[in-house]
Write a protein that holds these residues in place. Structure first.
Motif, PDB file in Angstrom:
ATOM      1  N   GLY A  49     -23.243  14.404 -20.704  1.00 35.56           N
ATOM      2  CA  GLY A  49     -23.950  13.912 -19.436  1.00 35.56           C
ATOM      3  C   GLY A  49     -24.001  15.034 -18.958  1.00 35.56           C
ATOM      4  N   PRO A  87     -12.395   3.656 -10.081  1.00 33.52           N
ATOM      5  CA  PRO A  87     -14.141   3.875 -10.914  1.00 33.52           C
ATOM      6  C   PRO A  87     -14.230   5.332 -10.872  1.00 33.52           C
ATOM      7  CG  PRO A  87     -14.494   2.931  -8.201  1.00 33.52           C
ATOM      8  CD  PRO A  87     -12.931   2.844  -8.560  1.00 33.52           C
ATOM      9  N   ASN A 143     -29.617  12.288 -16.199  1.00 29.84           N
ATOM     10  CA  ASN A 143     -29.441  11.833 -15.083  1.00 29.84           C
ATOM     11  C   ASN A 143     -28.563  11.789 -13.759  1.00 29.84           C
ATOM     12  OD1 ASN A 143     -32.049  10.637 -12.024  1.00 29.84           O
ATOM     13  ND2 ASN A 143     -30.054   8.755 -12.763  1.00 29.84           N
ATOM     14  N   HIS A 144     -27.799  10.519 -14.834  1.00 29.13           N
ATOM     15  CA  HIS A 144     -26.416  10.063 -13.278  1.00 29.13           C
ATOM     16  C   HIS A 144     -25.007   9.914 -14.551  1.00 29.13           C
ATOM     17  CE1 HIS A 144     -23.792   7.886 -11.523  1.00 29.13           C
ATOM     18  NE2 HIS A 144     -24.049   8.607 -10.414  1.00 29.13           N
ATOM     19  N   ILE A 145     -24.225   9.708 -14.867  1.00 30.77           N
ATOM     20  CA  ILE A 145     -23.088  10.177 -15.843  1.00 30.77           C
ATOM     21  C   ILE A 145     -22.927   8.579 -16.256  1.00 30.77           C
ATOM     22  CG2 ILE A 145     -21.608  12.188 -16.487  1.00 30.77           C
ATOM     23  CD1 ILE A 145     -19.482  10.883 -14.487  1.00 30.77           C
ATOM     24  N   SER A 146     -23.426   7.990 -15.023  1.00 31.48           N
ATOM     25  CA  SER A 146     -23.105   5.938 -15.138  1.00 31.48           C
ATOM     26  C   SER A 146     -24.077   5.373 -14.815  1.00 31.48           C
ATOM     27  CB  SER A 146     -21.945   5.615 -14.641  1.00 31.48           C
ATOM     28  OG  SER A 146     -21.869   5.847 -12.900  1.00 31.48           O
ATOM     29  N   GLY A 147     -24.888   5.561 -13.807  1.00 31.33           N
ATOM     30  CA  GLY A 147     -26.409   5.254 -13.713  1.00 31.33           C
ATOM     31  C   GLY A 147     -27.448   5.051 -14.517  1.00 31.33           C
ATOM     32  N   LEU A 172     -14.457   7.972 -20.992  1.00 26.79           N
ATOM     33  CA  LEU A 172     -15.340   8.241 -22.291  1.00 26.79           C
ATOM     34  C   LEU A 172     -15.293   9.750 -23.094  1.00 26.79           C
ATOM     35  CD1 LEU A 172     -17.724   5.519 -21.624  1.00 26.79           C
ATOM     36  CD2 LEU A 172     -16.489   5.223 -22.969  1.00 26.79           C
ATOM     37  N   ILE A 182     -27.655  17.023 -17.377  1.00 29.13           N
ATOM     38  CA  ILE A 182     -27.697  17.141 -16.106  1.00 29.13           C
ATOM     39  C   ILE A 182     -27.702  18.156 -16.007  1.00 29.13           C
ATOM     40  CG2 ILE A 182     -26.967  16.872 -13.831  1.00 29.13           C
ATOM     41  CD1 ILE A 182     -25.387  13.668 -15.283  1.00 29.13           C
ATOM     42  N   PHE A 239     -23.111   5.051 -20.745  1.00 28.43           N
ATOM     43  CA  PHE A 239     -22.572   6.211 -20.221  1.00 28.43           C
ATOM     44  C   PHE A 239     -22.555   7.053 -20.595  1.00 28.43           C
ATOM     45  CE2 PHE A 239     -19.181   3.187 -17.025  1.00 28.43           C
ATOM     46  CZ  PHE A 239     -20.458   2.990 -16.452  1.00 28.43           C
ATOM     47  N   GLY A 240     -22.670   7.758 -20.010  1.00 23.90           N
ATOM     48  CA  GLY A 240     -23.193   9.728 -20.269  1.00 23.90           C
ATOM     49  C   GLY A 240     -24.497  10.115 -20.161  1.00 23.90           C
ATOM     50  N   VAL A 279     -15.110   6.299 -15.064  1.00 25.13           N
ATOM     51  CA  VAL A 279     -15.986   6.661 -15.404  1.00 25.13           C
ATOM     52  C   VAL A 279     -15.971   7.366 -16.221  1.00 25.13           C
ATOM     53  CG1 VAL A 279     -16.958   9.076 -14.223  1.00 25.13           C
ATOM     54  CG2 VAL A 279     -18.735   7.266 -14.770  1.00 25.13           C
ATOM     55  N   PHE A 301     -16.149  -1.337 -11.156  1.00 24.66           N
ATOM     56  CA  PHE A 301     -17.294  -1.278 -11.313  1.00 24.66           C
ATOM     57  C   PHE A 301     -18.216  -2.220 -11.105  1.00 24.66           C
ATOM     58  CE2 PHE A 301     -19.306   2.785 -12.799  1.00 24.66           C
ATOM     59  CZ  PHE A 301     -17.816   3.632 -12.653  1.00 24.66           C
ATOM     60  N   SER A 320     -23.479   6.649  -6.540  1.00 27.43           N
ATOM     61  CA  SER A 320     -23.680   5.505  -6.474  1.00 27.43           C
ATOM     62  C   SER A 320     -21.562   5.317  -6.982  1.00 27.43           C
ATOM     63  CB  SER A 320     -24.154   4.598  -7.922  1.00 27.43           C
ATOM     64  OG  SER A 320     -24.028   5.521  -8.678  1.00 27.43           O
ATOM     65  N   ASN A 373     -17.899  11.098 -24.127  1.00 21.61           N
ATOM     66  CA  ASN A 373     -19.247  11.839 -24.419  1.00 21.61           C
ATOM     67  C   ASN A 373     -19.446  11.949 -23.029  1.00 21.61           C
ATOM     68  OD1 ASN A 373     -19.574   8.816 -24.179  1.00 21.61           O
ATOM     69  ND2 ASN A 373     -21.645   9.265 -23.593  1.00 21.61           N
ATOM     70  N   ILE A 374     -19.347  11.764 -21.764  1.00 22.94           N
ATOM     71  CA  ILE A 374     -19.293  11.433 -20.320  1.00 22.94           C
ATOM     72  C   ILE A 374     -19.139  13.269 -20.088  1.00 22.94           C
ATOM     73  CG2 ILE A 374     -18.820  11.733 -18.097  1.00 22.94           C
ATOM     74  CD1 ILE A 374     -19.461   9.339 -18.813  1.00 22.94           C
ATOM     75  N   LEU A 389     -18.545   3.385  -5.265  1.00 27.38           N
ATOM     76  CA  LEU A 389     -17.656   2.316  -5.115  1.00 27.38           C
ATOM     77  C   LEU A 389     -16.178   2.878  -5.149  1.00 27.38           C
ATOM     78  CD1 LEU A 389     -19.537   1.614  -9.043  1.00 27.38           C
ATOM     79  CD2 LEU A 389     -18.930  -0.162  -7.681  1.00 27.38           C
TER      80      LEU A 389
END
Lengths: 381, 85, 198
Positions: free
Chosen positions: C118, C105, A238-242, C112, C122, A366-367, C109, A186, B41, C114-115, B45
């Protein structure tokens, strides 16, 4: 609804095995972050907070069989053991166990030293519960970097709903090649010790640690205690990592917490931020804090002392906040140079005394998860 | 369009899981991020990894990516000048 | 404090079958997980390119939520309380295979659990309470206690609970929504009956 209190705690980190040793190390300006080159995958050196295996084994050998447990288990067992020593009459049949971790024993993946199920997060709970004799099945919170504080929230709610009298909340994560290589992919690992909120920050430093905290109703009389008031989580969507560019989720968690508890920003004495030292996270926090009217509240990040301990970090920061409030002291945000976020913040630059009655702890991960929590000093009549 | 354009489009579709997309769906001068292909993003990467894995190019400064990953054309230019394999 | 809540709708994904409120919406034999997921996606006419970037755990939770919210969009303060047994072990293993060469990457990501919360947040614009728990098997006690606590404390107006597990090629998904009124009481007994019908 009866208020629960943060009754006792322990931090096992490179700064020391025990909360008091950690507090003393921070007061002396020490840091867990050292340069390491010994992990096989990483060619370049990197800064991280890593617990010395020999020291850990020396401490753990007094309470358990060294060969039967993984590194993370030893850390976590030690921390809970320390807390239980202060509460010898705790009824483990009525005490819940909540564990916060993101990756648990991930360093054992592919190593074959333990049975395959040791990689399971619930197995970590089982090992810990069995060691001490907790009767109820442990609950594992794995919600990225808000896990440590979210576990406190879950513990509090389960006491208030009548399920338990007390809850032991533990948290822990390791600096593993798994996590290090991931954050490296990352482009998020700082080449020097992390510098939260600074204009020369270059990313995170990782740090391993375990911690434990007993919460429950008050015992004894005539004491000053730190009460758990409330906590709110909110997703950025909004975003899972940002992180959200507008700090949406963090702002939302803080503003809902303020509203639900009828608190004005000016009543908050201290803000314990997440402050990972990535470009986007710290910027996001500054925006959310300003939107919530917190720009004047003294704020720090403890990542410069510990590095980012993932699932443990928000629990450790809650423990330090508890003791800061009991001692009326504020800790400097280590490694801070000049403000490097777009909105003003009142970064604590030197350790100092200050009357602390109400503290706000925040975390993001994250998430898209975000959390805001109030801790309050309560004086017995 | 030379072979590198096609090769790159194929590996982008593959690496970034652009389901239901075909080489012919990606224009050489179309923006890869934002309104164009809509990459994010994490995709950026992953493109950094792709440059290193397929062409032996290690980006020292991730901020360089913004210009390089502007379009297929800009990526091809950069790869032709810098590739080590 | 002891206010009663009810089970509103539920979705189950298991062994190539997609079930909503007891009705089998799709029966696909016993296909590979990826094919089954793709089949659901296509047969409901979904258009969401991000779906193909998700790992399998997120795809499972995402699709189940799509089907549950198909007829009625969730309110923005619908809390998400999810749990499973294997965390994100499959993606952990996939990522670890890339570690020795070029760590990925886009896999990392998803390491986890809990993603998936997310991804659902979203998709449906949910800026709500989240909790992801890991436990050895489906046992809804803590999810029930915590969801009632959020509702009683007005931290959420609705709750979507989910068991989304993936281990090796075995998947097991059970999502349900809680409401203030309804036919089935939101308790362990009723949930176990739906989860494992006799």
């Amino acid at each position: 609804m009866n208020l629960n209190f943060l009754l006792g705690d322990s931090i096992i980190s490179p700064l020391g095995f025990g909360t008091q040793l950690n507090l003393e190390a921070i007061r002396q300006g020490e840091t867990a972050l050292q340069s390491h080159t010994n992990l096989s995958y990483q060619k370049d050196s990197f800064y991280a907070g890593i617990i010395d295996n020999d020291l850990l084994d020396e401490a753990f050998s007094r309470i358990g069989n060294l060969r039967a447990y993984t590194k993370l288990e030893k850390m976590m067992l030690l921390s809970i053991h320390q807390v239980l020593e202060d509460f010898p009459y705790l009824d483990l049949e009525r005490t819940g166990l909540v564990i916060a971790t993101t990756k648990a024993n991930i360093d054992e993946l592919g190593k074959g030293r333990f049975s395959e199920d040791r990689l399971m997060l619930w197995k970590l709970g089982e090992v810990v519960a069995k060691f001490f004799g907790f009767q109820d099945k442990p609950m594992i919170v794995s919600n990225a970097c808000v896990s440590g504080a979210l576990a406190l929230k879950l513990g509090n709610d389960l006491i208030q709903s009548g399920r338990f009298d007390h809850v032991m909340v533990a948290g822990g994560d390791l600096v593993s090649e798994f996590v290090l290589s991931g954050f490296n992919s990352f482009q998020a690992i700082s080449p020097e010790p992390c510098r939260p909120f600074s204009n020369d920050r270059q990313g995170i430093s990782l740090g391993e640690a375990a911690a434990a905290m007993l919460i429950g109703p008050k015992t004894g009389k005539g004491e000053t205690r730190i009460g758990y008031i409330d906590a709110v989580t909110a997703n950025d969507a909004n975003h899972i990592s940002g992180p959200s560019r507008t700090g949406e989720g963090l702002y939302s968690s803080i503003s809902r917490l303020l509203k639900a508890n009828k608190v004005k920003p000016s009543e908050i004495d201290f803000l314990s931020a997440h402050g990972t030292a990535t470009a986007y996270n710290d910027e996001m926090e500054s925006i959310a804090f300003n939107r919530a009217g917190l720009q004047d509240i003294p704020v720090n990040s403890l990542k410069g002392y510990y590095g980012h301990s993932l699932g443990a970090s928000a629990l450790i920061e809650s423990i330090i906040t508890r003791h800061n409030m009991l001692n009326n002291e504020l800790f400097a945000s280590r490694n801070f140079t000049d403000l490097g976020v777009s909105r003003p913040l009142n970064i604590i630059q030197q350790h100092r005394s200050s009357e602390l009655n109400l503290a706000l702890k925040t975390a993001s991960g994250f998430g898209g998860c975000n959390l805001a929590m109030f801790l309050k000093k309560v004086q017995d009549e | 369009m030379n072979d590198l354009h096609t090769e790159l489009k194929k590996s982008i579709i593959d690496q970034l899981n652009l389901e239901d997309m075909d080489v012919s769906d990606i224009e050489n001068d179309e923006p890869l991020f934002g309104d164009g292909l809509g990459l994010d993003s994490i995709d950026a990467l992953e493109l950094i990894v792709l440059l290193e894995k397929d062409y032996g190019i290690k980006l020292e400064d991730p901020n360089q990516g913004k210009e390089i990953f502007n379009s297929i054309n800009s990526m091809v230019d950069f790869i032709e000048k810098n590739r080590t394999k | 404090m002891n206010k009663k809540y009810y089970i509103k709708d539920y979705v189950i994904l298991r062994q190539g079958r997609l079930i909503r409120n007891g009705e089998v919406l799709l029966e696909a034999g016993n296909p590979e997980l990826k094919d089954f997921l793709r089949k659901i996606y296509k047969s409901f006419g979904m258009r969401y390119p991000k779906f193909f970037k998700m790992d399998d755990l997120s795809r499972l939770g995402f699709l189940a939520a799509e089907i549950l919210f198909d007829q009625e969009k969730p309110e923005a303060d619908t809390a998400l309380i999810f749990a499973n047994s294997s965390s994100c072990l499959e993606t952990d293993k996939a990522y670890s295979k890339t570690m020795s060469g070029f760590p990925s990457p886009s896999l990392f990501v998803y390491t986890l659990p809990n993603i998936v919360l997310g991804e659902i947040s979203i998709r449906h614009g949910l800026r709500s309470e989240n909790l992801f728990l890991v436990q050895d098997r489906f046992e809804p006690t803590t999810m029930i206690d915590y969801s009632h606590s959020l509702l009683n404390k007005a931290k959420a107006s609705n709750v979507l609970c989910g068991w989304v597990d993936l281990h090796n090629t075995d998947y097991d998904v059970f999502l349900w929504q809680i409401a203030a009124s309804g036919r089935l009481e939101h308790n362990e007994e009723e949930l176990n009956k739906i989860y494992l019908p006799e």
